[in-house]
Design a protein around this motif. Structure first.
Motif, PDB file in Angstrom:
ATOM      1  N   ALA A  86       0.826  -1.206   0.000  1.00 19.02           N
ATOM      2  CA  ALA A  86       0.000   0.000   0.000  1.00 19.02           C
ATOM      3  C   ALA A  86       0.864   1.261   0.000  1.00 19.02           C
ATOM      4  CB  ALA A  86      -0.936   0.001   1.205  1.00 19.02           C
ATOM      5  N   LEU A  87       1.960   1.228   0.740  1.00 19.21           N
ATOM      6  CA  LEU A  87       2.859   2.386   0.786  1.00 19.21           C
ATOM      7  C   LEU A  87       3.568   2.599  -0.545  1.00 19.21           C
ATOM      8  CD1 LEU A  87       4.428   1.887   4.338  1.00 19.21           C
ATOM      9  CD2 LEU A  87       2.792   3.652   3.664  1.00 19.21           C
ATOM     10  N   GLU A  88       3.927   1.490  -1.215  1.00 20.71           N
ATOM     11  CA  GLU A  88       4.508   1.610  -2.555  1.00 20.71           C
ATOM     12  C   GLU A  88       3.502   2.221  -3.523  1.00 20.71           C
ATOM     13  OE1 GLU A  88       7.335  -1.337  -4.339  1.00 20.71           O
ATOM     14  OE2 GLU A  88       6.523  -2.620  -2.739  1.00 20.71           O
ATOM     15  N   ASN A  89       2.263   1.765  -3.433  1.00 20.38           N
ATOM     16  CA  ASN A  89       1.223   2.286  -4.312  1.00 20.38           C
ATOM     17  C   ASN A  89       0.979   3.773  -4.085  1.00 20.38           C
ATOM     18  OD1 ASN A  89      -0.970   1.945  -6.266  1.00 20.38           O
ATOM     19  ND2 ASN A  89      -2.317   2.328  -4.532  1.00 20.38           N
ATOM     20  N   ALA A  90       1.155   4.201  -2.834  1.00 21.20           N
ATOM     21  CA  ALA A  90       0.961   5.611  -2.503  1.00 21.20           C
ATOM     22  C   ALA A  90       2.196   6.455  -2.815  1.00 21.20           C
ATOM     23  CB  ALA A  90       0.600   5.751  -1.026  1.00 21.20           C
TER      24      ALA A  90
END
Length: 294
Positions: free
Chosen positions: A265-269
């Protein structure tokens, strides 16, 4: 020396506060960090605390982005955190869409309030490189900033900020729940400062308090009384929060999926980037002498 445990004095900390009140041997001391996870990780780095109970996303992002000051050693809250999006009482902003390109208030660089602004931006379809931030240190600074117009909005946990909404100081214009369980426990990587045996003893004892707090009979009465007397919240707000929160049965274990899903999720953000050509190695995020991956 007792462990120095950094925490944020919010309703989530209730089991920890109950543990501290019964810690007759004074095996740890509490260090309040009103600036949130950014302040907690800063104090870990600067030898002001040994252990931090802090937000999952900011802890994991810190390690992913190169921090060597701490590792994950345990779990604290197993349900998501509902981040309110908050603006000034008389500001012009009425919806999340109107915040694009405006200055967003955060407590500190690297804090959960900043990480969640990236998550909100992705959900709204904004380019994350257009985000602008203003550091306001703590909840009072953030409230002042949205009312003096120096920021458009800020993000903070819903029930913590609801009393300010009820008092007419600020307004809610939306919310963004975390796509991960909300709180983990980290400790400094120096086993001189945070010995493994002391950490394990702390986590084992903390587990008994979170399990007790989670018990249906305590949720029905004693928890409400404790939170009302400690934090001054309204009973209906306490009841609504208790319906949304759950704690782990064992604080000294972390589901591997929590780390991998949070990283995804952090990579996607756009908050973290995996090493080029590689995936993150989950074991680099934990102290294997203390915590068990499940």
């Amino acid at each position: 020396m007792p462990l120095r445990v950094g925490y944020v004095r919010e309703h989530f900390s209730s089991p920890l506060l109950q543990y501290a009140a019964h810690d007759q041997n004074k095996t740890f001391t509490l260090v309040e960090c009103p600036g949130g996870t950014g302040q907690l990780t800063s104090r870990l780095t600067n030898d002001q605390i040994d252990v931090a109970i802090a937000l999952t996303d900011a802890l994991i992002a810190g390690i992913a982005n190169g921090s060597k000051a701490y590792k994950l050693v345990g779990s604290y809250v197993s349900t998501p955190l509902n981040w309110a999006v908050i603006t000034g009482a008389k500001s012009k902003y009425q919806s999340l869409a109107e915040l694009e390109g405006t200055p967003i208030g955060i407590s500190r660089v690297g804090s959960g309030s900043q990480t969640m602004a990236y998550v909100m931006a992705r959900q709204q379809g904004w380019a994350t490189d257009t985000l602008r931030f203003k550091v306001n240190n703590d909840i009072r600074g953030l409230i002042d900033s949205v009312n003096d117009g120096s920021t458009s909005a800020f993000m903070w946990e819903w029930f913590t900020t609801k009393p300010f909404v009820d008092a007419g100081e600020v307004r809610f214009i939306g919310s963004v729940p975390t796509p991960w369980p909300s709180w983990l426990i980290a400790a400094h990587t120096s086993h001189v400062r945070a010995p493994s045996n002391e950490l394990r003893a702390f986590l084992d004892a903390l587990s008994t308090y979170v399990v007790s707090f989670d018990a249906p009979n305590n949720r029905a009465g004693p928890n409400v009384t404790f939170i009302k007397e400690t934090f001054g919240y309204r009973e209906e707000d306490i009841g609504a929060w208790l319906e949304t929160v759950r704690y782990p049965k064992n604080c000294s274990s972390i589901p591997e999926k929590v780390i991998t899903d949070t990283l995804a999720a952090l990579e996607n953000a756009g908050v973290v980037n995996a090493p080029e050509g590689h995936q993150f190695d989950v074991k680099n995020f934990i102290d294997t002498t203390v915590v068990t991956l499940t």
